[in-house]
Structure formats: C-alpha cells, structure tokens
Write a protein that holds these residues in place. Structure first.
Motif, mmCIF file in Angstrom:
data_model
loop_
_atom_site.group_PDB
_atom_site.id
_atom_site.type_symbol
_atom_site.label_atom_id
_atom_site.label_comp_id
_atom_site.label_asym_id
_atom_site.label_seq_id
_atom_site.Cartn_x
_atom_site.Cartn_y
_atom_site.Cartn_z
ATOM 1 N N VAL A 370 0.828 -1.208 0.000
ATOM 2 C CA VAL A 370 0.000 0.000 0.000
ATOM 3 C C VAL A 370 0.862 1.257 0.000
ATOM 4 O O VAL A 370 0.601 2.218 -0.740
ATOM 5 C CB VAL A 370 -0.938 -0.006 1.223
ATOM 6 N N LEU A 371 1.915 1.256 0.826
ATOM 7 C CA LEU A 371 2.788 2.429 0.907
ATOM 8 C C LEU A 371 3.479 2.708 -0.429
ATOM 9 O O LEU A 371 3.568 3.863 -0.871
ATOM 10 C CB LEU A 371 3.832 2.211 2.004
ATOM 11 N N LEU A 372 3.940 1.655 -1.094
ATOM 12 C CA LEU A 372 4.647 1.854 -2.356
ATOM 13 C C LEU A 372 3.687 2.157 -3.505
ATOM 14 O O LEU A 372 4.040 2.909 -4.424
ATOM 15 C CB LEU A 372 5.524 0.639 -2.658
ATOM 16 N N ILE A 373 2.487 1.589 -3.465
ATOM 17 C CA ILE A 373 1.466 1.983 -4.440
ATOM 18 C C ILE A 373 1.140 3.464 -4.272
ATOM 19 O O ILE A 373 1.066 4.223 -5.247
ATOM 20 C CB ILE A 373 0.197 1.127 -4.289
ATOM 21 N N TYR A 374 0.961 3.887 -3.025
ATOM 22 C CA TYR A 374 0.643 5.289 -2.760
ATOM 23 C C TYR A 374 1.762 6.202 -3.265
ATOM 24 O O TYR A 374 1.505 7.218 -3.942
ATOM 25 C CB TYR A 374 0.420 5.528 -1.264
#
Length: 493
Positions: A370-374
C-alpha cells in the motif's frame, strides 16, 4: 501454533437441469493437528446455500484452487521471467524468453484452470447466496462481498498474463461457449466487483485470513495503478494508510524478517492485509520453500528444488546496498552453477512436516504494498514528489535498514534530491527489493513498459512481443467453441 481453520473444497459438476456440488469439508483444529474429517458429499445446489454456515463453506472453497502449489507455481513462473532471476531445469525457457517448452505451457495451462475453477466457485456463491432461506442479509452481503473480491483477484491475474479472456460470471456460468472479452471488459468487471466488495466486506476480519474492506481497497488501488488511474490509486491507498489499522513490523536482522514478518509460527502480523494462510497440514503448506531452497541451506527440512535463483555478478545485486537487510536474505549458495549463485532465505521452516507442509503464509498484500502503491501513484498523479509520497517510500526503506519504520532516520531519502521521474524509478526499485520472489517484478516491468529495455540491459536478450503474454490453453480452445484458435490465441503461439 496457528489458529483453527476450516477449509472446504467445492467443485461444480453439471448434469442436465441441475448443478451438483462435490463438497469436501476439512476440519482442521490447528497447525499441529491431523485432519479430523474429510467427507465428500454431492449436493444439489437448491438444497445448499441456505444457511450462513453452508454459504461460508462455499466461500472457503473459492480459495482451494489457489492453495496447494498453484499460487506458488504462479509466482515462481513470474519470477523466472524477471530481470534478476533465472529458472533451473524445465523452468529455464522462462528466463531465456525464447518460447515456452511443453512443461511451461502445461504449467500456465494449469494456472488458467486454477483461476477459472476459483472463479467458478465464486460465481456459485454470488448466484446462490442471495436465495438462502435461513441466512441474514448481513451474512449474505459479507459472503458475496468476499466472493466478488476473490473473483476480481482471479481475473486480475488472468488479464495481466493473458490479456482478453472469456468473462465467466454468475449470469453465464452454465454456458460452455463464450467469446474472449477485451481487457477493458475484464477490468470493468474487476473494478465493479471490488467496489461492491469494498462496501460489503467487514472493517475487521471475522476470521484470520479473511479479506476486509481494506483488502478490497488495496487490490483496487493496485488495479487502478495498473490501469493508469493514478489519482484513484493514490486515494484508495491513502484510505488504507490513514485507517491506522496496519503498521510495518520492525526488524533488525535477517532472523527478524524470517520469524517476525514471514515466520511459520505467525498467526498474523500488524502489516498483513491479504495473505494466503497456511498451516503445517500435509498438502496445505507454502510450497515456495520447496521451490526456492537447496538442501544445503537447512532452511527447510524437506530439501528443495532450487528452481529460481540469481547471480552475485549481475547489476541488480551489485547495485543493492549491502546494509539493506533484504539483500542479506538473498544468499550465495552453490547449487552446481558456481559460488556466485543466489538463493532466497526469505522463507524458512525447519519444522515443516512435508514437502508441501511449510507453515509460512504467502504475503499477497501487506502495508508495504500500500505504501509503495501510494508513493508511485501520488507522484504520477501530481507530477511531483510530495512529502507524503516520500514518507510512504521511506517507511518501507527504513524498515529494510533496521530502523523504526515510522520515525525519521539517517537512511531517509529527501524530496529535494528527486524529480518525479527519478522518484518513481526509486519506488519501482524499492518494490523489486521488497517483493523479491513474490511474483511482482515481471508484472511491474510490463506495467511500466520497461520489460524489453530492462531484460536487454541485464540478460542481453531481446524479448519478443509474444513473450509478454501466455498462451491460451489448448484445452480451452477445444472446449470453448466460441473461440477460434486461428484468431483468438495470443499472438505467436
């Protein structure tokens, strides 16, 4: 020891005028207990799906085709195509990009069948659960939401690897002959399913391993990122981050990663969003340990096939900072190809009870995703590097160096040092390090349009367009008369 679980196998069998279900219930009391009961039953559909227990049993069956070896074989097949990896034995043609041999054509055909069987089982739930006679609306919504989440998950794998595919839903599941839908049509169903799942799935998992609305948001963020809908991907990922329901597990060593993040004794972790859960039941463990290990590693007491490997001499490894703990989990092991060969030690279970009995879960989606997608989506959506996007990247990066994920540290990247383009490149590289051997690198390279230049730079191979997709199985072309092998097979096969 992990928590109790009950799994169900649900396979549909068509007869004139009826659909019968072959239902096998496996009651498992714990990771170290034997299977207590396995009773196959053939059930007419209209006599099933009436109670919450029956519907949940049917939903559990949607997972069965993904478990065992199938999803691990899927991840390994993708990994062997990546720039940093090579396949051994019958997997070799995957990294050579010269065409699939019979073994790999059969493998991807098996994956096609597994995804469609899982879809079939999901369709049965979606079609029949709303007609239950002794089930609450809340239970109907929860189970239909889970089935739609899983159907979307399966179609997401199919469309990324085969492009257009027959779109089998609850509305046409008795039809054998279906045309190949366009990728746009497939993605439209995926998005619709996930939007509904987001509304119907619970905020908190009812049982360990069950998806929540946060899992639906995460998968939807990944889908939006793939579709180039960057603002939507950013916002869905941001919803998950700001929920404050998930946090990265701090680590300080390889051992911490092996036990606290991927460990076989873990019931769940604070960063888990959607994992395929495993116990040490025979034929119910994580097959990746067999795939990746060499007997000399002692990480797995049933030897290993050491199918996928890398080399210390290549740029991906040499350019990786040696202070990054994740690099230390890719260890030099001589598997007969010289001392420069690398084997992953990410997963370890010295107490597994069989070749397919490792207890490690398969981390499909966690907060790190999620953090890297964001981070990537935010940079692409605004064509800028925001402090929030940088913080998302830094949280993953800090943890890899043994730092507290949520606190500023000496290894932090700084906004001023990046343009939007170089920041996105850094995020993609971070994904490669973070998700090594989880089947995401090849799909990332395809998504950003850099397969050909990356494989050429590392392996010196010119990747033909045909190798960007897998062949539709001959069995499907023979079974489905709406498909014409001359025009509907993917190019080059």
């Amino acid at each position: 020891m992990k928590t109790s679980k009950t799994y169900s196998r649900l396979l549909s069998i068509s007869y004139p005028g009826k659909i019968l279900l072959c239902l096998t219930l496996l009651a498992l009391l714990g990771a170290c207990e034997d299977v207590l009961e396995e009773n196959p039953k053939f059930i007419v559909v209209e006599n099933f799906f009436n109670t919450a227990e029956e519907v949940e049993a049917a939903v559990n069956a949607v997972y069965i085709p993904l478990r065992g070896t199938n999803y691990t074989v899927y991840e390994t097949t993708l990994e062997c195509q990546a720039d940093y990896a090579y396949g051994r034995g019958s997997w070799t043609p995957l990294h050579e990009h010269k065409g699939l041999n019979d073994a790999n054509i059969n493998r991807v055909a098996g994956l096609w069948n597994a995804f469609y069987l899982s879809i079939r089982n999901a369709n049965l739930v979606i079609a029949n659960a709303p007609n239950g006679t002794s089930i609450s609306q809340a239970d109907i919504d929860k189970n239909v939401g889970e089935a739609k989440f899983l159907r979307a998950f399966n179609y997401f794998q199919l469309v990324r690897n085969w492009a257009g595919v027959p779109l089998r839903t609850e509305a046409n599941m008795t039809q054998n002959d279906l045309r190949k839908s366009t990728p746009e049509e497939v993605y439209a169903l995926i998005v619709a399913d996930l939007q509904e799942a987001e509304q119907k799935l619970p905020d908190q998992a009812t049982k360990v391993g069950k998806p929540t609305k946060w899992a639906a948001k995460t998968l939807l963020a990944d889908v939006y990122l793939t579709l180039g809908k960057y603002a939507e991907a950013r916002d869905k990922a941001d919803d998950v981050i700001k929920s404050n329901k998930f946090s990265l597990v701090p680590v300080q060593s390889v051992s911490d990663f092996q036990t606290k993040v991927f460990g076989p004794e873990l019931v769940s972790t604070s960063e888990e969003i959607f994992y395929l859960k495993y116990t040490r039941q025979i034929n119910q463990g994580n097959y990746m340990l067999w795939i990746t290990n060499h007997p000399s590693t002692k990480l797995f007491n049933f030897g290993g096939a050491y199918v996928v490997y890398g080399f210390t001499t290549e740029s991906f490894y040499k350019g990786w900072d040696s202070d990054d703990i994740r690099k230390k989990m890719w260890e030099p092991v001589n598997i007969g190809l010289g001392a420069n060969t690398l084997i992953s030690s990410k997963f370890a279970d010295a107490n597994a009870i069989s070749q397919q009995g490792a207890g490690n879960d398969d981390p499909v989606y966690g907060l790190n995703d999620v953090l890297l997608i964001y981070a990537e989506a935010a940079a692409r959506a605004g064509n800028s590097v925001t402090p929030e996007a940088m913080e998302a990247l830094n949280r993953v990066h800090r943890r890899a160096y043994g730092k507290a994920p949520a606190a500023p540290s000496t290894v932090d990247f700084k906004v001023a040092d990046f343009t939007p383009a170089t920041f996105i490149d850094r995020v993609i590289q971070e994904r490669a390090y973070e998700f090594l051997y989880l089947g995401k690198r090849w799909l990332d390279l395809k998504r950003i349009g850099k397969v050909k230049e990356t494989i050429k730079a590392v392996k010196g191979i010119d990747v033909a367009d045909k190798h960007l997709l897998w062949p539709i199985p001959v069995s499907e072309l023979n079974f489905n008369e709406a498909l014409d092998p001359a025009t509907d097979q993917n190019p080059g096969y």
